[in-house]
Scaffold this motif. Sequence first.
Motif, short mmCIF file in Angstrom:
data_model
loop_
_atom_site.label_atom_id
_atom_site.label_comp_id
_atom_site.label_asym_id
_atom_site.label_seq_id
_atom_site.Cartn_x
_atom_site.Cartn_y
_atom_site.Cartn_z
N THR A 250 0.56 -0.83 -0.09
CA THR A 250 0.03 0.25 0.14
C THR A 250 0.82 1.00 0.19
O THR A 250 1.80 1.27 1.04
CB THR A 250 -1.06 -0.27 1.05
N MET A 251 0.91 1.94 -1.12
CA MET A 251 0.84 3.54 -0.93
C MET A 251 0.61 4.52 -0.14
O MET A 251 1.42 4.86 0.69
CB MET A 251 1.30 4.02 -1.67
N ALA B 107 0.22 -24.18 -8.23
CA ALA B 107 0.86 -23.19 -6.97
C ALA B 107 1.85 -22.79 -7.26
O ALA B 107 2.18 -21.52 -7.34
CB ALA B 107 1.73 -23.95 -5.96
N LYS B 108 2.92 -22.89 -7.88
CA LYS B 108 4.35 -21.62 -9.08
C LYS B 108 3.33 -21.37 -9.94
O LYS B 108 3.41 -19.75 -10.33
CB LYS B 108 5.05 -22.83 -9.48
N ASN B 109 2.59 -21.50 -10.67
CA ASN B 109 1.78 -20.32 -12.09
C ASN B 109 0.81 -19.72 -10.77
O ASN B 109 1.02 -18.18 -11.90
CB ASN B 109 0.73 -21.60 -12.62
N SER B 110 0.28 -20.47 -10.00
CA SER B 110 -0.60 -19.49 -9.26
C SER B 110 0.04 -17.85 -8.75
O SER B 110 -0.21 -17.11 -9.16
CB SER B 110 -1.54 -19.78 -8.51
N ARG B 111 0.96 -18.32 -8.03
CA ARG B 111 1.89 -17.46 -7.80
C ARG B 111 2.28 -16.43 -8.05
O ARG B 111 2.09 -14.83 -9.03
CB ARG B 111 3.07 -18.37 -6.92
N ALA B 112 3.45 -17.10 -9.64
CA ALA B 112 3.41 -16.31 -11.42
C ALA B 112 2.32 -15.55 -11.83
O ALA B 112 2.66 -14.07 -11.94
CB ALA B 112 3.97 -17.05 -11.86
N LEU B 113 1.29 -15.96 -11.36
CA LEU B 113 0.73 -15.01 -11.35
C LEU B 113 0.05 -13.63 -10.75
O LEU B 113 -0.40 -12.51 -11.07
CB LEU B 113 -2.01 -16.22 -12.59
N LEU B 114 -0.27 -13.75 -9.91
CA LEU B 114 -0.05 -12.96 -8.97
C LEU B 114 0.43 -11.62 -8.93
O LEU B 114 0.11 -10.98 -8.67
CB LEU B 114 -0.60 -13.55 -7.46
N GLU B 115 1.75 -12.42 -9.23
CA GLU B 115 2.76 -11.54 -8.63
C GLU B 115 2.86 -10.25 -10.39
O GLU B 115 3.55 -9.29 -10.45
CB GLU B 115 4.46 -12.54 -8.73
N ALA B 116 3.08 -11.34 -11.33
CA ALA B 116 2.51 -9.97 -12.56
C ALA B 116 1.21 -9.03 -12.32
O ALA B 116 1.59 -8.47 -12.73
CB ALA B 116 1.75 -10.80 -13.49
N TYR B 117 0.08 -9.63 -11.18
CA TYR B 117 -0.87 -7.82 -11.35
C TYR B 117 0.21 -7.57 -10.22
O TYR B 117 -0.47 -6.62 -10.39
CB TYR B 117 -2.05 -9.20 -10.66
N GLY C 221 0.83 2.35 -9.63
CA GLY C 221 0.90 3.07 -8.02
C GLY C 221 -0.81 2.27 -7.76
O GLY C 221 -1.21 4.10 -6.64
N ILE C 222 -1.05 1.55 -7.94
CA ILE C 222 -2.40 0.98 -7.35
C ILE C 222 -1.73 0.28 -5.78
O ILE C 222 -1.01 -0.51 -5.90
CB ILE C 222 -3.00 0.48 -8.00
N ASN C 223 -2.81 0.64 -4.61
CA ASN C 223 -2.45 0.10 -3.22
C ASN C 223 -3.39 -1.63 -3.89
O ASN C 223 -4.62 -1.39 -4.52
CB ASN C 223 -3.46 1.31 -2.28
N TYR C 224 -2.20 -2.71 -3.07
CA TYR C 224 -2.99 -3.58 -3.23
C TYR C 224 -2.79 -4.33 -2.59
O TYR C 224 -2.12 -4.60 -1.84
CB TYR C 224 -2.92 -4.19 -5.39
N LYS C 225 -3.51 -5.71 -2.36
CA LYS C 225 -3.23 -7.10 -1.37
C LYS C 225 -3.48 -8.48 -2.70
O LYS C 225 -3.97 -8.25 -3.77
CB LYS C 225 -4.07 -7.01 -0.55
N LEU C 226 -2.53 -9.14 -2.65
CA LEU C 226 -3.01 -10.47 -3.36
C LEU C 226 -3.71 -11.20 -2.34
O LEU C 226 -3.00 -11.16 -1.84
CB LEU C 226 -1.69 -10.64 -4.33
N TYR C 227 -4.14 -12.17 -2.98
CA TYR C 227 -4.58 -13.60 -2.03
C TYR C 227 -4.52 -14.68 -3.14
O TYR C 227 -4.99 -14.43 -4.50
CB TYR C 227 -6.38 -13.39 -1.95
N SER D 256 -11.10 3.64 -11.17
CA SER D 256 -9.95 3.08 -10.13
C SER D 256 -9.19 4.40 -9.57
O SER D 256 -9.69 6.17 -10.48
CB SER D 256 -8.33 3.05 -11.15
N ASP D 257 -8.94 4.74 -8.21
CA ASP D 257 -8.35 5.74 -7.18
C ASP D 257 -7.75 5.58 -6.68
O ASP D 257 -7.78 5.24 -5.18
CB ASP D 257 -9.83 6.04 -6.87
N ASN D 258 -6.70 6.34 -6.48
CA ASN D 258 -4.95 5.98 -6.49
C ASN D 258 -4.96 6.16 -4.69
O ASN D 258 -4.01 6.15 -3.82
CB ASN D 258 -3.76 5.88 -7.02
N VAL D 259 -6.23 7.06 -4.81
CA VAL D 259 -5.73 8.32 -3.13
C VAL D 259 -6.40 7.47 -2.23
O VAL D 259 -6.21 7.11 -0.93
CB VAL D 259 -6.32 9.64 -3.39
N LYS D 260 -7.44 6.95 -2.70
CA LYS D 260 -8.85 5.96 -1.90
C LYS D 260 -8.92 4.49 -1.60
O LYS D 260 -9.89 3.90 -0.78
CB LYS D 260 -9.66 7.22 -1.44
N ASP D 261 -8.61 3.92 -2.44
CA ASP D 261 -8.71 2.45 -3.25
C ASP D 261 -7.53 2.07 -2.51
O ASP D 261 -6.59 2.29 -2.76
CB ASP D 261 -8.85 2.47 -4.90
#
Length: 362
Positions: A198-199, A273-283, A291-297, A231-236
């Motif tokens: 998160t920024m 699991a390896k492919n899933s991790r790579a997919l999420l890391e790409a996103y 500059g988007i605040n994010y979490k990966l699950y 998308s709102d980089n300030v509040k999202d």
Amino acid sequence: MSTTSQNEEKGKTVLIPVDGSERSERAFQWYCNNMHQSGNEVILLNANDLPQTTAPYSYGCPFPHGWKEAVKESSAESERILQSYFKKCKDRNIKCRMFTESDSPGEAILRLAKEKSADHIVMGSRGRDPISRTLAGSISYFCTHHSDVPISVVPPPSPGSPGTLGLRDFLNAAAFFSLTVSLNILPLVHSFSGHVLTMRPDSELQRRVVLGVDDSEHSERAFDWYVNNISDNVKDILLIIHAQEIPTHSAAPYASYDYWYYEEWQQSLEKVAKNSRALLEAYGKKCRERGINYKLYNERSNSPGEVICKLAADEKAHLLVVGARGVGKIQRKFFGSVSEYCVHHAHMPVVAVPPLKNNNMV
């Protein structure tokens, strides 16, 4: 009938069906609070089937007279509803046009959206249970599966969240790991992992948006729609979840489910699991670049719609965005779809982004 309220710079065209109900008011308010931008044009549509008049008159003189009166009353009510929303748009300085259609609402909505080159449709849902939807259908169901443009479905407010999932809830809570740690994959254990970037402090992030992803272009399209439209980089904070498929293997070569069977299955789990991790890391990389605040699950499950809705409920998300595959009627009948599940089970607005069929979709 068409009426324009304001002259503004060219923006997006958003169609909002209105019928005087609480659900259409809910959809209109949600659009105003979450999607409206200067220059947008709102198309207000009131669509109703022609009034049905039954016997006692077997095509006698009173029948057409009564039917004409019913049509007149229906038209007056439609005009009243549209004028009330026209005033709301004018008070908010929103450019709008009004249309009436005497046709099946779902078909009228999609036809007008195509005629007016709408970029988006926003509509409320009744929140019907599955049995009612099967017997009577729903306008939101029809539009979600036939629309060529993204559609936001705003459900009724709910005091609760989707039903608990029993043992998996416990397992999810007990197995919450960072993606930066190597996943220890064990047979029959549903692992759930998260990574945060998160920024801004969490206390300053006011809107939580869930995005369900897989390795298809449908997810790419849903992500791009979020970035380009709301998308709102300030509040999202964008909560990106991937439901990692649990591989299955036929036991045919291994009559007794011996060591070789489980070794092959374990290898498949590790590969997924390896492919899933790579997919999420790409996103995650895409989010950092923008500059988007994010979490990966990441959760192991063969029911993506279920886990996406559960995450949205647990995180008290304000919006859920998912790509629609545009599967045919037969496929939906037997397999359903993630977008369909989310639209009818999530307790927050859902944006279903359909397959690209023309160059004008945004």
